[in-house]
Design an enzyme around this catalytic site. Structure first.
Site, short mmCIF file in Angstrom:
data_model
loop_
_atom_site.label_atom_id
_atom_site.label_comp_id
_atom_site.label_asym_id
_atom_site.label_seq_id
_atom_site.Cartn_x
_atom_site.Cartn_y
_atom_site.Cartn_z
N ASP A 14 54.13 47.79 41.08
CA ASP A 14 54.10 48.98 40.24
C ASP A 14 54.51 48.60 38.81
OD1 ASP A 14 56.86 48.66 40.30
OD2 ASP A 14 57.22 50.38 41.61
N LEU A 15 54.73 49.58 37.98
CA LEU A 15 55.09 49.32 36.57
C LEU A 15 56.39 48.55 36.42
CD1 LEU A 15 54.09 52.68 34.85
CD2 LEU A 15 52.99 50.44 34.60
#
Length: 134
Positions: A14-15
């Site tokens: 994810d980020l």
């Protein structure tokens, strides 16, 4: 116990650069499929007979994050078997470190969605394989 290696790719993160939580479910699904194949359960043949395995329940614990390029191992074992279900323990580790743990209940159903007994040729492949989820 069955072991399945997984490498974490960029697309799995994810980020924050850690494995996105839903991807652990994909990792353990792949491990279950490979484990069934390894013990000789032909899911394609089962489907042609109108039977499939589905996940009925999953209890998951996210313990520590995995990151891009980590080498992980999914450990899968049977906790218990019933007439129409299998309860499995699945753990994702990076080396000795436990990252994720799940208890997964699979049921055997017909294509119409009705539960049925596990085929005898399937259950015979799992004799004396029950273990504790710990």
């Amino acid at each position: 116990m069955h072991q399945f290696p997984v490498r974490v790719y960029y697309e799995d993160t994810d980020l924050a650069g850690i494995v996105y939580y839903a991807n652990y479910l994909k990792f353990i699904e792949r491990a279950r499929s490979e484990w069934l194949r390894a013990v000789g359960v032909d899911q394609v043949a089962m489907k042609s007979e109108g039977l499939v395995f589905v996940v009925r329940r999953i209890e998951a614990d996210y313990i520590a994050p995995a990151r891009f390029d980590d080498n992980l191992t999914v450990h899968s074992s049977i906790h218990e078997m019933g007439a129409a279900r299998i309860t499995m323990c699945q753990k994702v580790r990076r080396g000795d470190q436990l990252l994720f743990s799940a208890v997964v209940t699979l049921v055997c159903i017909t294509e119409a969605g009705r539960p049925v007994r596990l085929p005898k040729d399937v259950t015979s492949r799992f004799v004396d394989t029950e273990s504790r989820c710990s």
